[in-house]
Motif scaffolding. Structure first.
Motif, PDB file in Angstrom:
ATOM      1  N   ILE A  36       0.835  -1.201   0.000  1.00 19.62           N
ATOM      2  CA  ILE A  36       0.000   0.000   0.000  1.00 19.62           C
ATOM      3  C   ILE A  36       0.871   1.253   0.000  1.00 19.62           C
ATOM      4  CG2 ILE A  36      -1.649   1.350   1.375  1.00 19.62           C
ATOM      5  CD1 ILE A  36      -2.838  -1.313   2.330  1.00 19.62           C
ATOM      6  N   GLU A  37       1.912   1.253   0.841  1.00 16.46           N
ATOM      7  CA  GLU A  37       2.809   2.411   0.908  1.00 16.46           C
ATOM      8  C   GLU A  37       3.536   2.625  -0.413  1.00 16.46           C
ATOM      9  OE1 GLU A  37       5.405   1.785   4.189  1.00 16.46           O
ATOM     10  OE2 GLU A  37       3.903   2.330   5.709  1.00 16.46           O
ATOM     11  N   GLU A  38       3.934   1.528  -1.043  1.00 18.55           N
ATOM     12  CA  GLU A  38       4.646   1.619  -2.322  1.00 18.55           C
ATOM     13  C   GLU A  38       3.760   2.229  -3.405  1.00 18.55           C
ATOM     14  OE1 GLU A  38       6.277  -1.462  -5.732  1.00 18.55           O
ATOM     15  OE2 GLU A  38       6.080  -2.165  -3.662  1.00 18.55           O
ATOM     16  N   LEU A  39       2.502   1.767  -3.474  1.00 19.01           N
ATOM     17  CA  LEU A  39       1.594   2.236  -4.512  1.00 19.01           C
ATOM     18  C   LEU A  39       1.073   3.647  -4.248  1.00 19.01           C
ATOM     19  CD1 LEU A  39      -0.426  -1.058  -5.125  1.00 19.01           C
ATOM     20  CD2 LEU A  39       1.215   0.005  -6.683  1.00 19.01           C
ATOM     21  N   SER A  40       1.140   4.090  -2.999  1.00 16.41           N
ATOM     22  CA  SER A  40       0.614   5.421  -2.678  1.00 16.41           C
ATOM     23  C   SER A  40       1.714   6.461  -2.514  1.00 16.41           C
ATOM     24  CB  SER A  40      -0.239   5.347  -1.405  1.00 16.41           C
ATOM     25  OG  SER A  40       0.514   4.849  -0.313  1.00 16.41           O
ATOM     26  N   LYS A  41       2.910   6.162  -3.027  1.00 14.73           N
ATOM     27  CA  LYS A  41       4.017   7.121  -2.940  1.00 14.73           C
ATOM     28  C   LYS A  41       3.708   8.427  -3.660  1.00 14.73           C
ATOM     29  CE  LYS A  41       8.006   4.060  -2.275  1.00 14.73           C
ATOM     30  NZ  LYS A  41       9.223   3.481  -2.910  1.00 14.73           N
ATOM     31  N   ASP A  42       2.861   8.329  -4.712  1.00 22.86           N
ATOM     32  CA  ASP A  42       2.522   9.544  -5.455  1.00 22.86           C
ATOM     33  C   ASP A  42       1.446  10.368  -4.766  1.00 22.86           C
ATOM     34  OD1 ASP A  42       0.417   7.841  -5.794  1.00 22.86           O
ATOM     35  OD2 ASP A  42       0.385   7.931  -7.988  1.00 22.86           O
ATOM     36  N   GLY A  43       1.028   9.928  -3.570  1.00 24.99           N
ATOM     37  CA  GLY A  43       0.043  10.678  -2.804  1.00 24.99           C
ATOM     38  C   GLY A  43      -1.392  10.310  -3.100  1.00 24.99           C
ATOM     39  N   VAL A  44      -1.597   9.382  -4.064  1.00 27.14           N
ATOM     40  CA  VAL A  44      -2.957   8.986  -4.458  1.00 27.14           C
ATOM     41  C   VAL A  44      -3.031   7.472  -4.575  1.00 27.14           C
ATOM     42  CG1 VAL A  44      -4.764   9.173  -6.214  1.00 27.14           C
ATOM     43  CG2 VAL A  44      -3.305  11.141  -5.725  1.00 27.14           C
ATOM     44  N   LEU A  45      -4.118   6.902  -4.101  1.00 25.21           N
ATOM     45  CA  LEU A  45      -4.401   5.482  -4.287  1.00 25.21           C
ATOM     46  C   LEU A  45      -5.625   5.400  -5.187  1.00 25.21           C
ATOM     47  CD1 LEU A  45      -2.931   2.997  -3.057  1.00 25.21           C
ATOM     48  CD2 LEU A  45      -4.890   2.716  -1.568  1.00 25.21           C
ATOM     49  N   ASP A  46      -5.432   4.981  -6.457  1.00 28.13           N
ATOM     50  CA  ASP A  46      -6.521   5.023  -7.433  1.00 28.13           C
ATOM     51  C   ASP A  46      -6.952   3.610  -7.843  1.00 28.13           C
ATOM     52  OD1 ASP A  46      -4.514   4.128  -9.112  1.00 28.13           O
ATOM     53  OD2 ASP A  46      -4.250   6.054 -10.122  1.00 28.13           O
ATOM     54  N   CYS A  47      -7.780   3.541  -8.899  1.00 26.12           N
ATOM     55  CA  CYS A  47      -8.336   2.253  -9.344  1.00 26.12           C
ATOM     56  C   CYS A  47      -7.245   1.301  -9.818  1.00 26.12           C
ATOM     57  CB  CYS A  47      -9.367   2.473 -10.457  1.00 26.12           C
ATOM     58  SG  CYS A  47     -10.910   3.222  -9.886  1.00 26.12           S
ATOM     59  N   ASN A  48      -6.211   1.844 -10.469  1.00 27.10           N
ATOM     60  CA  ASN A  48      -5.096   0.989 -10.896  1.00 27.10           C
ATOM     61  C   ASN A  48      -4.430   0.343  -9.696  1.00 27.10           C
ATOM     62  OD1 ASN A  48      -5.278   1.436 -13.660  1.00 27.10           O
ATOM     63  ND2 ASN A  48      -4.077   3.303 -13.551  1.00 27.10           N
ATOM     64  N   ASP A  49      -4.214   1.156  -8.647  1.00 27.21           N
ATOM     65  CA  ASP A  49      -3.598   0.632  -7.430  1.00 27.21           C
ATOM     66  C   ASP A  49      -4.497  -0.407  -6.771  1.00 27.21           C
ATOM     67  OD1 ASP A  49      -1.456   2.436  -7.780  1.00 27.21           O
ATOM     68  OD2 ASP A  49      -2.582   4.015  -6.784  1.00 27.21           O
ATOM     69  N   LEU A  50      -5.806  -0.154  -6.790  1.00 28.71           N
ATOM     70  CA  LEU A  50      -6.755  -1.106  -6.222  1.00 28.71           C
ATOM     71  C   LEU A  50      -6.681  -2.443  -6.944  1.00 28.71           C
ATOM     72  CD1 LEU A  50      -9.082  -1.862  -4.314  1.00 28.71           C
ATOM     73  CD2 LEU A  50     -10.662  -0.888  -6.000  1.00 28.71           C
ATOM     74  N   ASN A  51      -6.568  -2.403  -8.275  1.00 34.37           N
ATOM     75  CA  ASN A  51      -6.450  -3.635  -9.053  1.00 34.37           C
ATOM     76  C   ASN A  51      -5.188  -4.408  -8.671  1.00 34.37           C
ATOM     77  OD1 ASN A  51      -8.817  -3.293 -10.480  1.00 34.37           O
ATOM     78  ND2 ASN A  51      -7.831  -2.200 -12.163  1.00 34.37           N
ATOM     79  N   GLU A  52      -4.063  -3.684  -8.512  1.00 32.27           N
ATOM     80  CA  GLU A  52      -2.815  -4.328  -8.124  1.00 32.27           C
ATOM     81  C   GLU A  52      -2.931  -4.966  -6.740  1.00 32.27           C
ATOM     82  OE1 GLU A  52       0.220  -4.771  -9.739  1.00 32.27           O
ATOM     83  OE2 GLU A  52      -1.008  -4.224 -11.458  1.00 32.27           O
ATOM     84  N   LEU A  53      -3.528  -4.231  -5.803  1.00 30.27           N
ATOM     85  CA  LEU A  53      -3.671  -4.743  -4.446  1.00 30.27           C
ATOM     86  C   LEU A  53      -4.624  -5.928  -4.402  1.00 30.27           C
ATOM     87  CD1 LEU A  53      -3.853  -1.324  -2.580  1.00 30.27           C
ATOM     88  CD2 LEU A  53      -2.041  -3.021  -2.345  1.00 30.27           C
ATOM     89  N   THR A  54      -5.690  -5.863  -5.206  1.00 35.87           N
ATOM     90  CA  THR A  54      -6.649  -6.968  -5.270  1.00 35.87           C
ATOM     91  C   THR A  54      -5.972  -8.234  -5.773  1.00 35.87           C
ATOM     92  OG1 THR A  54      -8.487  -5.436  -5.663  1.00 35.87           O
ATOM     93  CG2 THR A  54      -8.851  -7.742  -6.226  1.00 35.87           C
ATOM     94  N   LYS A  55      -5.151  -8.102  -6.819  1.00 34.59           N
ATOM     95  CA  LYS A  55      -4.438  -9.261  -7.358  1.00 34.59           C
ATOM     96  C   LYS A  55      -3.458  -9.828  -6.323  1.00 34.59           C
ATOM     97  CE  LYS A  55      -3.068  -7.345 -11.294  1.00 34.59           C
ATOM     98  NZ  LYS A  55      -2.444  -7.215 -12.634  1.00 34.59           N
ATOM     99  N   TYR A  56      -2.822  -8.934  -5.549  1.00 36.91           N
ATOM    100  CA  TYR A  56      -1.893  -9.389  -4.516  1.00 36.91           C
ATOM    101  C   TYR A  56      -2.627 -10.192  -3.443  1.00 36.91           C
ATOM    102  CZ  TYR A  56       1.006  -9.297  -0.349  1.00 36.91           C
ATOM    103  OH  TYR A  56       1.697  -9.679   0.767  1.00 36.91           O
ATOM    104  N   VAL A  57      -3.760  -9.679  -2.968  1.00 33.03           N
ATOM    105  CA  VAL A  57      -4.527 -10.365  -1.929  1.00 33.03           C
ATOM    106  C   VAL A  57      -5.045 -11.700  -2.453  1.00 33.03           C
ATOM    107  CG1 VAL A  57      -6.587 -10.257  -0.467  1.00 33.03           C
ATOM    108  CG2 VAL A  57      -5.157  -8.238  -0.748  1.00 33.03           C
ATOM    109  N   GLN A  58      -5.550 -11.698  -3.713  1.00 30.83           N
ATOM    110  CA  GLN A  58      -6.088 -12.926  -4.287  1.00 30.83           C
ATOM    111  C   GLN A  58      -4.999 -13.991  -4.409  1.00 30.83           C
ATOM    112  OE1 GLN A  58      -9.624 -13.329  -5.543  1.00 30.83           O
ATOM    113  NE2 GLN A  58      -8.777 -15.293  -4.914  1.00 30.83           N
ATOM    114  N   LYS A  59      -3.828 -13.575  -4.829  1.00 25.98           N
ATOM    115  CA  LYS A  59      -2.726 -14.511  -5.008  1.00 25.98           C
ATOM    116  C   LYS A  59      -2.293 -15.121  -3.675  1.00 25.98           C
ATOM    117  CE  LYS A  59       2.123 -14.591  -6.375  1.00 25.98           C
ATOM    118  NZ  LYS A  59       3.274 -13.771  -6.789  1.00 25.98           N
ATOM    119  N   ASN A  60      -2.368 -14.331  -2.595  1.00 30.19           N
ATOM    120  CA  ASN A  60      -1.903 -14.775  -1.282  1.00 30.19           C
ATOM    121  C   ASN A  60      -3.060 -15.004  -0.317  1.00 30.19           C
ATOM    122  OD1 ASN A  60       1.218 -14.301  -1.526  1.00 30.19           O
ATOM    123  ND2 ASN A  60       0.272 -12.451  -2.345  1.00 30.19           N
ATOM    124  N   TYR A  61      -4.187 -15.480  -0.874  1.00 32.31           N
ATOM    125  CA  TYR A  61      -5.408 -15.561  -0.084  1.00 32.31           C
ATOM    126  C   TYR A  61      -5.300 -16.535   1.096  1.00 32.31           C
ATOM    127  CZ  TYR A  61      -6.513 -20.009  -2.388  1.00 32.31           C
ATOM    128  OH  TYR A  61      -6.485 -21.296  -2.828  1.00 32.31           O
TER     129      TYR A  61
END
Length: 489
Positions: A36-61
């Motif tokens: 989360i910290e890595e993806l929000s370095k630009d100060g914004v957590l957007d839909c692209n970041d949500l997709n990346e995080l969703t894939k991470y959680v799904q992979k490590n469910y």
């Protein structure tokens, strides 16, 4: 124990729980927090970041700290987004409605225009119809400014397609815009390397070619194909090191009227024959799924087959036990969704069906091929069928349909279990493997082209190189999804 000590115990438990879920044991940041910290370095957590995080959680469910985000084997977006709302620190949360693709992908269409491709653009053909359909479809469903077109041979040559009609009418051999660059130099692997290295975040690359390998002089057909295969494999592995992405390979057919160059570089004139060509679509899995759901490539003129390769899918589909097509009986409880108990056999057989949600797997034709599945000994797959819209014509019994009609199931799979070799756990896995159509569409000797008109020189080696790259990237695991049910007599 005194009441005050109970309070201390509860406080310790709560503190440990908070440390575990948000930062890990004793303050060590969890992998999710780091991501989360890595993806929000630009100060914004957007839909692209949500997709990346969703894939991470799904992979490590199966990670204990992530199980709270999983519902029916999938990430529960609502609970996950609620968590993000409380754990993004000072970063702005710009998620809006992220249920679908809400970003503007960049689409790059690359048309190989070596001399061997001239025959596809002479006169009116399915080839030109498919290209124009792709461009028009992309312009309609996405932002037109994000669709680019280039010719590719030894270099990339961007072309203006602002006027789609006049552009495609002007595609003729030996004439601009099709005639550009050195058309007598086009190494397939160099083309792939250029396309893959140019891909960035949110890019979808569409490569169109006859996909014929060119061999070096002095190399035998077998030696040359193995060498070319390894070059393809390397190009893909280098790109997969950067990030996961998917590849859809589509085989189409079109009229061909021109000169064919065989593997010995001998010229053969072909007049109004049908020849295969291929469209490769490469990019983020979610973007490709969205594209294929909108363009319906199977409806394109001359469509024949497809093959889909994915980087680390690891998504197990939602399923529902049904009595449709049943033989024998079983006790099923909603609170134990993957257990069938007190099974009774009919003539030594227990047969049942599962409704399965496979909408995330675009390669629909391969999903229907029983040979792509492995199943526990003592059980077999009777049938795999797509569920028709609104269950019409009726495939599923009405009482079953009333229970599942709003749950998004796409396929019905029917299984048979033998009483004599009864498996206590039923495991069904779908494996990514090179489909038969690739082998049947390939040849190692095209010197007599009139006898191999529907085959492509070296295609099996080309696809095998890409397949091996994905296999290595996925740690030699070619299982795309698994279904597990506990069975008891």
């Amino acid at each position: 124990m005194k009441i005050i000590n109970y309070g201390k115990v509860v406080l310790v438990i709560l503190t440990c729980s908070i440390l575990y879920y948000s930062c890990g044991i004793f303050g060590t940041k969890s992998e999710l927090t780091k991501k989360i910290e890595e993806l929000s370095k630009d100060g914004v957590l957007d839909c692209n970041d949500l997709n990346e995080l969703t894939k991470y959680v799904q992979k490590n469910y199966e990670d204990r700290s992530l199980k709270r985000f999983i519902k029916n084997g999938k990430v529960d977006r609502s609970s996950f987004m609620e968590y993000l709302g409380k754990n993004t620190g000072k970063s702005k949360l710009d998620l809006g409605n992220c249920d679908g693709i809400k970003v503007d992908p960049n689409f790059s269409i690359y048309l190989e225009n070596s001399a061997s491709m001239d025959g596809y653009v002479k006169g009116v053909s399915n080839f030109e119809a498919v290209l124009s359909n792709l461009v028009i479809g992309l312009n309609y469903h996405y932002d037109q400014e994000h669709v680019k077109f280039s010719f590719i041979n030894s270099e990339l040559y961007p072309s203006d397609i602002s006027n789609v009609d006049s552009f495609f009418k002007s595609l003729e051999p030996g004439v601009a815009p099709f005639k550009v660059g050195n058309q007598f130099v086009s190494e397939l692997n160099q083309c792939f390397e250029k396309v893959l290295t140019s891909m960035k975040h949110n890019d979808v690359s569409i490569f169109v070619s006859d996909c014929i390998y060119s061999l070096e002089k002095g190399r035998s057909s077998q030696e040359g194909l193995i060498y070319q295969e390894n070059l393809t494999k390397n190009a893909y592995m280098q790109r997969l090191k950067q990030s996961d992405f998917s590849t859809a390979i589509i085989k189409l057919n079109s009229s061909f009227n021109g000169v064919y160059y065989n593997y010995k570089n001998e010229k053969k004139s072909l007049h109004h024959v049908d020849r295969p060509y291929y469209v490769w679509i490469m990019g983020d899995d979610l973007l490709i799924q969205d594209l294929l759901s909108k363009l319906k490539l199977e409806d394109l003129p001359g469509y024949q087959h497809s093959f889909f390769l994915e980087g680390r899918k690891d998504v197990n589909p939602n399923t529902q036990y049904l009595s449709t097509n049943s033989k024998g009986q079983a006790h099923y409880r909603a609170n134990e969704p993957t257990s069938l108990k007190k099974i009774k056999f009919l003539d030594g057989i227990f047969q049942f069906s599962l409704a399965i949600d496979l909408h995330n797997f675009p390669d629909k034709k391969s999903l229907l091929d029983i040979d792509n599945y492995s199943i526990s000994s003592g059980a077999s797959i009777v049938a795999i069928q797509e569920i028709p819209k609104n269950n019409q014509p009726a495939l599923i019994k009405q009482n079953d349909w009333n229970r599942i009609k709003d749950n998004g199931f796409t396929h019905l799979m029917t299984f048979k279990v033998d009483q004599k070799t009864f498996p206590e756990q039923l495991n069904i896995s779908y494996r990514s493997q090179i489909p038969k159509w690739v082998i049947n569409s390939s040849t190692r000797d095209d010197s007599d082209i009139h006898n191999t008109l529907q085959q492509t020189f070296g295609l099996n080696n080309l696809v095998h190189g890409v397949y091996e790259a994905y296999k290595i990237h996925n740690n030699n695991n070619n299982v795309l999804f698994e279904i597990k049910y506990n069975l008891t007599k």
